[in-house]
Design an enzyme around this catalytic site. Sequence first.
Site, PDB file in Angstrom:
ATOM      1  N   SER A 687     -17.554 -47.331 -20.771  1.00  0.00           N
ATOM      2  CA  SER A 687     -17.954 -48.416 -19.895  1.00  0.00           C
ATOM      3  C   SER A 687     -19.257 -49.050 -20.379  1.00  0.00           C
ATOM      4  O   SER A 687     -19.293 -49.614 -21.478  1.00  0.00           O
ATOM      5  CB  SER A 687     -18.055 -47.905 -18.453  1.00  0.00           C
ATOM      6  N   ASP A 761      -6.653 -51.937 -17.175  1.00  0.00           N
ATOM      7  CA  ASP A 761      -7.987 -51.834 -16.569  1.00  0.00           C
ATOM      8  C   ASP A 761      -8.280 -53.125 -15.808  1.00  0.00           C
ATOM      9  O   ASP A 761      -8.278 -54.215 -16.390  1.00  0.00           O
ATOM     10  CB  ASP A 761      -9.034 -51.614 -17.674  1.00  0.00           C
ATOM     11  N   HIS A 795      -9.557 -47.866 -15.558  1.00  0.00           N
ATOM     12  CA  HIS A 795     -10.863 -47.702 -16.210  1.00  0.00           C
ATOM     13  C   HIS A 795     -11.154 -46.247 -16.581  1.00  0.00           C
ATOM     14  O   HIS A 795     -11.805 -45.975 -17.578  1.00  0.00           O
ATOM     15  CB  HIS A 795     -11.962 -48.238 -15.288  1.00  0.00           C
TER      16      HIS A 795
END
Length: 829
Positions: A687, A761, A795
């Site tokens: 991330s 995602d 994610h």
Amino acid sequence: MGTAGAESVQESGFQLPAPELREIVDAPALPSLSFSPQRDKILFLKRSSLLPLVELARPEEKLASAKIDVKCNAKSRMPFFTGIGIHRLLPDDSLGPEKEVHGYPDGAKINFVSWSPDGKRLAFSVRVDEEDNVSSCKLRVWIADAETGEAKPLFESPDICLNAVFGSFVWVNNSTLLIFTIPLSRGDPPKKTMVPLGPKIQSNEQKNIIISRMTDNLLKDEYDESLFDYYTTAQLVLGSLDGTAKDFGTPAVYTAVEPSPDQKYVLITSIHRPYSYKVPCARFSQKVQLWTTDGKLVRQLCDLPPAEDIPVCYNSVREGMRSISWRADKPSTLYWVEAQDRGDANVEVSPRDIIYTQPAEPAEGEKPEILHKLDLRFRSVSWCDDSLALVNETWYKTSQTRTWLVCPGSKVVAPRILFDRVFENVYSDPGSPMMTRTSTGTNVIAKIKKENDGPIYILLNGRGFTPEGNIPFLDLFDINTGSKERIWESNKEKYFETAVALVFGQGEEDINLNRLKILTSKESKTEITQYDILSWPLKKSSQITNFPHPYPTLASLQKEMIKYQRKDGVPLTATLYLPPGYDQSKDGPLPCLFWAYPEDYKSKDAAGQVRGSPNEFSGMTPTSSLIFLARRFAVLAGPSIPIIGEGDKLPNDRFVEQLVSSAEAAVEEVVRRGVADPSRIAVGGHSYGAFMTAHLLAHASHLFCCGIARSGSYNKTLTPFGFQTEFRTLWEATNVYIEMSPITHANKIKKPILIIHGEVDDKVGLFPMQAERFFDALKGHGALSRLVLLPFEHHVYAARENVMHVIWETDRWLQKYCLSNSSDGKCGA
């Protein structure tokens, strides 16, 4: 150390990593624990650490930011339990033998486990996936006897199933549950017409200012609206333990139900049309009503319009009544908060929030009472009794947090500030009050007394941030004088211990210190978390669990919290892990994996404070960087990457400069220690850590030989109304957005980079397009790069097949471009 296990690259098919890595990924997950209301039993809720890919492949609808598993009519991808074990807590503080809950089908997936208020029964949902039986995919409510473990469905009819998109069920009393069910009259889902009736139109001809970072999966047309209604509409049902069912109200899109402590009323929240195409469902029109528990409407508390105009800036909230709930210390008294600044944090006003209270059924003409007025934004309230409640307020721009002591039963005693501090300054954290369970099943602040006629104390449970690392503690705190007495703290020499919950004293008005019992957790660098019962006055500790080490091959790994400085003087910390049996004098410097995540701060003092403990167990998620200790890598985990903005400067004004400086300091330290080979240091992150990785390969290529970027954002102009803690828009800080977008620096990346991303995602600003366009930019400049898109993954990666492949890809990359350090990936010294 060789390349065994890193098989040759194939262009299709899932790969498995080396056996020593596979063993760690497949390590059994620890069970979750749940105490009975009377604290006489503990549930061990068993689970798998990873889902099979077929679970992720289930049909899914994404509507107004709600993700719905259409087969079981629930939130999609819900983690589930695979079994329930019941243990009795014996008088000597040991656990009795496990009694398995039984009776449900083999292979059942269990969710929403909940104790009845008297602790005699458990309620939970069960689903079983059978291809030839569609109804078995739906969630049914089951009830288990907490003494025998015998379980059976609550209803004989298999047609009464949960609608678990927004809720599940709550115990109204010891024999009745209020359940979100799929309406029995519901037919087939609406069908989309093959030929549209017209274009999709959105309009802002009123020139309203509507800003939202949340732009994924919003409703787009009438078909989306009808689908949303179909899957989210629920019929509330009162289900009794004798198997009878009674409809409660009419079908609606219910989002929350909360019984009053005295079990006489239920607070019910629902959303309704007109729906918005501009905001997610959490900001749709919202209605809050008060009903009796036998199904009669008492009154409507509010009906709020869609919240389409909440400003993006931090601490902005919805207008109108919010945080509506019951006072935990009263039979049926409501409280709520209302903003006085129209919910806009940019407006200067005093007070900013007001907390109100009112009986469930006020007398005619009786107006709500003001409990307290706040100049910051309301965060929470902890109730105790008429003499004590603690109200917390915060303000992001100044990092200020305040705790007020309020006397709810007195109009004479003025509220006073108990704590006023900067929340970034973790060393000043006094802890939070420990709670005790009342006879009505609510949680209130525990009041402690040392002597029968002495003062009353509360028990502050603190994380214990110190320059030596976290040392959790319990303080007796005199709310009248502010004096503290430390009655317990973690053994800082070897263990990391935390206070989890009160065991003895539930339901008592005042708890005598000499009868205090607390559940604690205990772990060390090499010993997995176990649970103890800590008893006063002797502070005798009795271990009640004996979980095995999940990855015995790494049981003797070496761990150290290291400290060093950035060139601007900011103190930094990191956790250095070395493989089992490593001897620097014999083995020399190792290849090293640097795995980090940047954090924003408003002061150097806060940025330099130590967070974490050197004695915490080295737990590993299936995608943890620590897995590569099994491949004889050193791992530098969580090195401080503070991005600081002091005075008029905001953190991102000097992002790249501070990022590189922090990385340089960390690399220099591990090289100075002789444990890392400077030519074989890889950088990686997930991330914001992937975003960091791309920047470091572009701006600090002298430090790293290759990088692994998982699920990152590489073009900040695609989130023009802010990202992370950046509240300025693209048009207010254009240069910041451009400079902080790794895609604009793709031409500078000369070291090998592995990009991994979930194919579906949908986290804001992290859509797969981010990885695809970044990879296109890298290819356009001839960069050595590889893009891996994981099927059905969001994610955070959840499927075993995908996780195994991620570890295989990462291992192959490290073996080829870090360990072997080919000429294409060679790192500068």
